[in-house]
Design an enzyme around this catalytic site. Sequence first.
Site, PDB file in Angstrom:
ATOM      1  N   CYS A  13       0.867  -1.187   0.000  1.00 27.44           N
ATOM      2  CA  CYS A  13       0.000   0.000   0.000  1.00 27.44           C
ATOM      3  C   CYS A  13       0.900   1.232   0.000  1.00 27.44           C
ATOM      4  O   CYS A  13       2.010   1.187  -0.517  1.00 27.44           O
ATOM      5  CB  CYS A  13      -1.000  -0.018   1.155  1.00 27.44           C
ATOM      6  N   ARG A  19      -3.483  -0.532   5.430  1.00 24.66           N
ATOM      7  CA  ARG A  19      -4.050  -1.544   4.539  1.00 24.66           C
ATOM      8  C   ARG A  19      -3.153  -2.754   4.310  1.00 24.66           C
ATOM      9  O   ARG A  19      -3.597  -3.906   4.456  1.00 24.66           O
ATOM     10  CB  ARG A  19      -4.422  -0.906   3.197  1.00 24.66           C
TER      11      ARG A  19
END
EC number: 3.1.3.48
Length: 204
Positions: A13, A19
Amino acid sequence: MAAGDRFEVLVVCTGNVCRSPVAEQVLRARFGERFARFSSAGTFALVGQQMPEQAQELARLLGAEPGPLHAPRLIDASMIEQADLVIALTREHRGEIVRLLPRANRFTVTLREAARLIECLAAAPEGDLDLAPLRTVPVPDALRALAPMMMAERGLATPPTAADDDDVVDPFRQAQEVYDRSGEQIIDAIDRIEAALRRLAERA
């Protein structure tokens, strides 16, 4: 099994604090690390920082146990080179990965796109899919053979309704509802990937 014998998955990410570590940890919790090894990095990694508490709690809610010593890493070409599969959280991340190592185009996919592609592969007619050779090789090698088969579905899988349907929303410094939506997108994709892998295993 030696580390080099495992199927290497790199999750990417931006900051490598929300994430990608959440997805990495959920993948590890879901699939274990006997046959695959999961790691993560960021295109603009927040080196020296930790996962926000909201991200750690999200990982727990999705079935993982976030490591307290997660250290964000800045992605480089050598990390990509060592991976069998690179999972980006957005199309933009995928573009950055391919710019670092152009040949990574062959083994880099967004998480939500991977779910679409492997579902398409698992739904292929019986005569179009020969999985029998995968039975005779170790699991990591079977996964290495399966990955390009999945990527080849790019021209066949139903495209997303909107382009950003292949992206996972960034919750960093956002409200809890954005964390919730990001988590829903991550777990939905991983659930679909696992279900499709099970269908493929049953057909092999």
